[in-house]
Design an enzyme around this catalytic site. Structure first.
Site, mmCIF file in Angstrom:
data_model
loop_
_atom_site.group_PDB
_atom_site.id
_atom_site.type_symbol
_atom_site.label_atom_id
_atom_site.label_comp_id
_atom_site.label_asym_id
_atom_site.label_seq_id
_atom_site.Cartn_x
_atom_site.Cartn_y
_atom_site.Cartn_z
ATOM 1 N N HIS A 7 51.724 53.441 41.241
ATOM 2 C CA HIS A 7 51.868 52.419 42.291
ATOM 3 C C HIS A 7 52.567 51.109 42.040
ATOM 4 C CE1 HIS A 7 47.626 51.523 41.197
ATOM 5 N NE2 HIS A 7 48.123 50.224 41.572
ATOM 6 N N HIS A 79 51.887 43.670 41.076
ATOM 7 C CA HIS A 79 51.565 44.471 39.576
ATOM 8 C C HIS A 79 52.405 45.767 39.867
ATOM 9 C CE1 HIS A 79 47.566 45.867 41.403
ATOM 10 N NE2 HIS A 79 47.935 47.061 40.581
ATOM 11 N N GLU A 130 49.592 47.622 35.102
ATOM 12 C CA GLU A 130 48.365 48.400 35.106
ATOM 13 C C GLU A 130 48.499 49.734 34.584
ATOM 14 O OE1 GLU A 130 46.680 49.089 39.080
ATOM 15 O OE2 GLU A 130 45.127 50.136 38.524
HETATM 16 C C1 LIG Z 1 41.723 48.486 39.863
HETATM 17 C C2 LIG Z 1 41.699 48.534 41.481
HETATM 18 C C3 LIG Z 1 43.112 48.447 42.163
HETATM 19 C C4 LIG Z 1 43.818 49.747 41.522
HETATM 20 O O1 LIG Z 1 45.193 49.965 41.472
HETATM 21 O O2 LIG Z 1 43.399 50.753 41.314
HETATM 22 C C5 LIG Z 1 43.809 47.357 41.677
HETATM 23 O O3 LIG Z 1 45.024 47.144 41.235
HETATM 24 S S1 LIG Z 1 43.073 45.840 41.672
HETATM 25 C C6 LIG Z 1 44.205 44.549 41.315
HETATM 26 C C7 LIG Z 1 43.571 43.316 41.053
HETATM 27 N N1 LIG Z 1 42.916 43.245 39.725
HETATM 28 C C8 LIG Z 1 43.439 42.603 38.658
HETATM 29 O O4 LIG Z 1 44.647 41.842 39.089
HETATM 30 C C9 LIG Z 1 43.092 42.473 37.446
HETATM 31 C C10 LIG Z 1 44.041 42.045 36.051
HETATM 32 N N2 LIG Z 1 44.267 40.566 36.640
HETATM 33 C C11 LIG Z 1 43.813 39.516 35.903
HETATM 34 O O5 LIG Z 1 42.932 39.642 35.176
HETATM 35 C C12 LIG Z 1 44.270 38.185 36.435
HETATM 36 O O6 LIG Z 1 44.814 38.424 37.849
HETATM 37 C C13 LIG Z 1 45.043 37.529 35.462
HETATM 38 C C14 LIG Z 1 44.664 37.250 34.224
HETATM 39 C C15 LIG Z 1 46.713 38.402 35.333
HETATM 40 C C16 LIG Z 1 45.573 36.141 36.065
HETATM 41 O O7 LIG Z 1 44.719 35.530 36.349
HETATM 42 P P1 LIG Z 1 44.732 34.152 37.162
HETATM 43 O O8 LIG Z 1 45.848 34.141 38.038
HETATM 44 O O9 LIG Z 1 43.273 33.841 37.648
HETATM 45 O O10 LIG Z 1 44.985 33.075 35.896
HETATM 46 P P2 LIG Z 1 46.193 32.179 35.806
HETATM 47 O O11 LIG Z 1 46.504 31.532 37.346
HETATM 48 O O12 LIG Z 1 45.848 31.212 34.841
HETATM 49 O O13 LIG Z 1 47.616 32.976 35.355
HETATM 50 C C17 LIG Z 1 47.893 32.912 34.089
HETATM 51 C C18 LIG Z 1 49.394 33.208 34.323
HETATM 52 O O14 LIG Z 1 49.691 34.493 34.478
HETATM 53 C C19 LIG Z 1 50.618 34.527 35.879
HETATM 54 N N3 LIG Z 1 50.314 35.648 36.539
HETATM 55 C C20 LIG Z 1 48.962 35.647 37.291
HETATM 56 N N4 LIG Z 1 48.941 36.761 38.080
HETATM 57 C C21 LIG Z 1 50.082 37.259 37.771
HETATM 58 C C22 LIG Z 1 50.857 38.416 38.432
HETATM 59 N N5 LIG Z 1 50.224 39.144 39.022
HETATM 60 N N6 LIG Z 1 52.112 38.816 37.899
HETATM 61 C C23 LIG Z 1 52.950 37.973 37.065
HETATM 62 N N7 LIG Z 1 52.137 36.699 36.502
HETATM 63 C C24 LIG Z 1 50.925 36.438 36.891
HETATM 64 C C25 LIG Z 1 50.323 33.099 36.374
HETATM 65 O O15 LIG Z 1 51.277 32.593 37.021
HETATM 66 C C26 LIG Z 1 49.987 32.253 35.117
HETATM 67 O O16 LIG Z 1 51.217 31.830 34.516
HETATM 68 P P3 LIG Z 1 51.470 30.465 34.096
HETATM 69 O O17 LIG Z 1 53.158 30.451 33.742
HETATM 70 O O18 LIG Z 1 50.732 30.051 32.998
HETATM 71 O O19 LIG Z 1 51.635 29.486 35.222
HETATM 72 CO CO LIG Z 2 46.591 48.579 41.279
#
Ligand SMILES: CC[C@H](C(=O)O)C(=O)SCCNC(=O)CCNC(=O)[C@H](O)C(C)(C)COP(=O)(O)OP(=O)(O)OC[C@H]1O[C@@H](n2cnc3c(N)ncnc32)[C@H](O)[C@@H]1OP(=O)(O)O
Ligand SMILES: [Co+2]
Length: 134
Positions: A7, A79, A130
């Site tokens: 997805h 993602h 993912e």
């Molecule tokens: C699992 C159930 C379902 C499924 O398909 O089955 C799902 O997919 S649920 C989806 C939701 N769960 C997750 O996304 C879990 C993994 N994600 C994480 O752990 C966080 O979102 C993380 C660590 C990627 C980012 O966390 P957060 O935004 O709180 O941290 P920062 O703001 O410090 O971001 C760090 C840095 O990463 C960039 N960032 C954040 N999200 C994304 C993204 N989706 N794509 C690309 N880049 C991303 C953010 O802009 C920061 O970059 P920087 O240059 O330092 O500003």
């Molecule tokens: Co997902």
């Protein structure tokens, strides 16, 4: 290592509005919403011929997508999920190649009841990946 694209996920500000837009304006097949509190999201899937679109809305305190929505209030692509045959073997290979696995490194159960892991976006050119074992 990588199989099909399972997805592509979009974060949306209002899940019902987004689901209705896909079902109505795009005449797409959309599942009913389901809550995944352990992942901090509510989700619907838009079912396509060759993959799915996952529409995500944050739920509860500390949702991992809240910061993303704060930065992108209209929503955006969040993602891409690739299928793998063996998620632990994939994880170990990735870690040995220096990639960062998010969380505690152990798979969680995803929206399809399968084990999933996430890889840090900074290691893959700004895209959150993912992996889902199928
Ligand atoms: C699992 C159930 C379902 C499924 O398909 O089955 C799902 O997919 S649920 C989806 C939701 N769960 C997750 O996304 C879990 C993994 N994600 C994480 O752990 C966080 O979102 C993380 C660590 C990627 C980012 O966390 P957060 O935004 O709180 O941290 P920062 O703001 O410090 O971001 C760090 C840095 O990463 C960039 N960032 C954040 N999200 C994304 C993204 N989706 N794509 C690309 N880049 C991303 C953010 O802009 C920061 O970059 P920087 O240059 O330092 O500003
Ligand atoms: Co997902």
């Amino acid at each position: 290592m990588l199989g099909r694209v399972n997805h592509i996920a979009l974060v949306v500000p209002d899940l019902e509005v987004a689901a209705a837009r896909y079902a109505g304006t795009l005449n797409a097949r959309v599942t009913a919403p389901s809550s995944l509190p352990e992942h901090g999201v509510r989700v619907v899937f838009v079912e396509l011929e060759n993959t799915k679109i996952e529409l995500l809305e944050p739920v509860g305190e500390g949702s991992p997508i809240q910061a993303f929505l704060d930065k992108n209030p209209s929503g955006g692509m969040h993602h891409i999920c690739y299928e793998v045959a063996d998620i632990l073997a994939a994880r170990d290979a990735l870690v040995s190649n220096g990639a960062r696995v998010l969380g505690d490194g152990n798979p969680k159960t995803g929206a399809h009841g399968k084990p999933v892991l996430f890889l840090h976006p900074k290691d893959f050119f700004g895209t959150l990946i993912e992996l889902e074992q199928v």
